[in-house]
Enzyme design. Structure first.
Site, short mmCIF file in Angstrom:
data_model
loop_
_atom_site.label_atom_id
_atom_site.label_comp_id
_atom_site.label_asym_id
_atom_site.label_seq_id
_atom_site.Cartn_x
_atom_site.Cartn_y
_atom_site.Cartn_z
N GLY A 1 0.80 -1.22 0.00
CA GLY A 1 0.00 0.00 0.00
C GLY A 1 0.84 1.27 0.00
O GLY A 1 0.30 2.36 0.14
N SER B 1 5.23 0.91 -3.95
CA SER B 1 6.60 0.49 -4.28
C SER B 1 6.78 0.31 -5.79
O SER B 1 7.80 0.74 -6.36
CB SER B 1 6.94 -0.82 -3.57
OG SER B 1 5.98 -1.80 -3.88
N ASP C 1 -0.64 6.50 -8.01
CA ASP C 1 0.69 6.18 -7.46
C ASP C 1 1.81 6.76 -8.32
O ASP C 1 2.77 7.33 -7.79
CB ASP C 1 0.88 4.65 -7.41
CG ASP C 1 0.03 4.00 -6.36
OD1 ASP C 1 -0.98 4.62 -5.95
OD2 ASP C 1 0.36 2.89 -5.93
O1 PMV Z 1 -2.40 -0.79 -2.63
P1 PMV Z 1 -2.17 0.25 -3.65
O2 PMV Z 1 -1.24 1.33 -3.19
O3 PMV Z 1 -1.82 -0.30 -4.99
O4 PMV Z 1 -3.56 1.03 -3.84
C1 PMV Z 1 -4.71 0.41 -4.36
C2 PMV Z 1 -5.77 1.46 -4.46
C3 PMV Z 1 -7.13 0.97 -4.91
O5 PMV Z 1 -7.98 2.10 -4.89
C4 PMV Z 1 -7.69 -0.08 -3.98
C5 PMV Z 1 -7.08 0.38 -6.32
C6 PMV Z 1 -6.81 1.38 -7.41
O6 PMV Z 1 -6.37 0.94 -8.49
O7 PMV Z 1 -7.08 2.59 -7.24
#
Ligand code: PMV
Length: 328
Positions: free
Chosen positions: A116, A119, A164
């Protein structure tokens, strides 16, 4: 050799709901992946990874990036990390038009994998930036973010959000809504991370929320309510109101938990942080395992987390104003 680093991120608000068009606010944090890229005289891609929450590892691909690895890599997370480097190098080849160029790539990361904290996005951003610079091209940050997003999109089979990669490339706090990403003003945030040593399965967790939302109107309302929290959170962030931010993070965690994406260890860490006096705490990212983020200017939360069963690691991670950094 060119070396770039890029930060990880936490979601202050809005994960999962962002999948359904609600806004989300991720924020870059001062934990980084560093990637060194050196051109080879042949067309092989050789990847050496250290500190990816796993032992040092070297993988060599024969011929081209598409060739089979010479080393058997059974660890799925590590394999995934290598996939991102592979994808990033494809982007480098595409940008520069040098299709047959080979590289030695070294990855060092302080960001736990699949937990989360973004990375894979950090590795993709840093690898594309270092790879293109090694060949004499310096990308604008927007194009870097877009190329890193394409890498995640392809590696994740068409499922990726821009959050991200944009956050990692630009740094700071970001507002994401659909394909639209913009930087937000943010005060210094006293962030504390708790990590349970594990990782959730993002695809499974997203699918779980999707079916709940289809089955129950109140689950759909819960997703909408997360969007309302995000909008309130933006106001609190702009005002630098840590107390309100914390309250909203607590609310956001409660709704994520109702949607079934928390876990016993994440809940234990969230409660330990609150008991220690944090202004607020919530899981970050897909959930199911991985990390929580708490807001606490004192050392109390970190101390409490270090004694919390289920917490494997805890550290302070200030907001990173700097996205990609060009080190060499
Ligand atoms: O776990 P991460 O940092 O890849 O975040 C996932 C975020 C979600 O909203 C659950 C999925 C997405 O693609 O936005």
């Amino acid at each position: 050799m060119a070396v770039s680093s890029a930060p990880g991120k936490v979601y202050l608000f809005g994960e999962h709901a962002v999948v359904y068009g609600e806004p989300a606010v991720p924020c870059a944090i001062e934990v980084r992946a560093r990637v060194g890229v050196e051109r080879r005289t042949d067309s092989k891609l050789r990847i050496h990874a250290e500190d990816l929450s796993l032992d040092g590892f070297t993988v060599e691909y024969g011929g081209t990036a598409d060739g089979p690895p010479d080393v058997d890599v059974s660890e799925s997370l590590l394999t995934a990390a290598m996939g991102y480097v592979d994808g990033a190098i494809e982007q480098v080849r595409d940008v520069t038009g040098e299709e047959d160029v080979g590289f030695d790539v070294t990855i060092e990361s302080d960001i736990p994998l699949g937990a989360g904290l973004g990375s894979s996005a950090a590795v993709a951003v840093a690898a594309i930036d270092a790879g293109t610079r090694e060949l004499g091209t310096t990308l604008e940050v927007d194009e870097l973010a877009e190329r890193a997003y394409q890498t995640e999109y392809e590696v994740q089979g068409g499922q990726a959000s821009r959050a991200d990669t944009f956050c990692s490339a630009t740094g700071g706090a970001v507002r994401v809504e659909g394909d639209n990403c913009q930087s937000l003003e943010s005060p210094d945030l006293p962030l504390v991370i708790g990590f349970d040593g594990g990782a959730g399965d993002t695809g499974e967790l997203v699918a779980g929320v999707r079916s709940l939302r289809e089955e129950y109107e109140f689950a759909a309302d819960t997703v909408d309510a997360i969007g309302d929290i995000v909008r309130n959170g933006e106001t609190a962030l702009a005002a630098g109101d840590l107390e309100e931010l914390g309250r909203l993070m607590n609310f956001n965690h409660g709704l994520l938990s109702a949607l079934g994406v928390s876990s016993r260890s994440l809940d234990s860490m969230v409660w330990a942080a609150r008991d220690a006096g944090a202004a607020g705490a919530k899981l970050t990212g897909a959930g199911g395992g991985g990390c929580i983020v708490a807001l606490d200017p004192t050392d109390e939360t970190q101390t409490a987390l270090s004694y919390t069963p289920g917490c494997a690691d805890t550290f302070r991670a200030e907001l990173s104003e700097t996205g990609v950094e060009r080190l060499e």
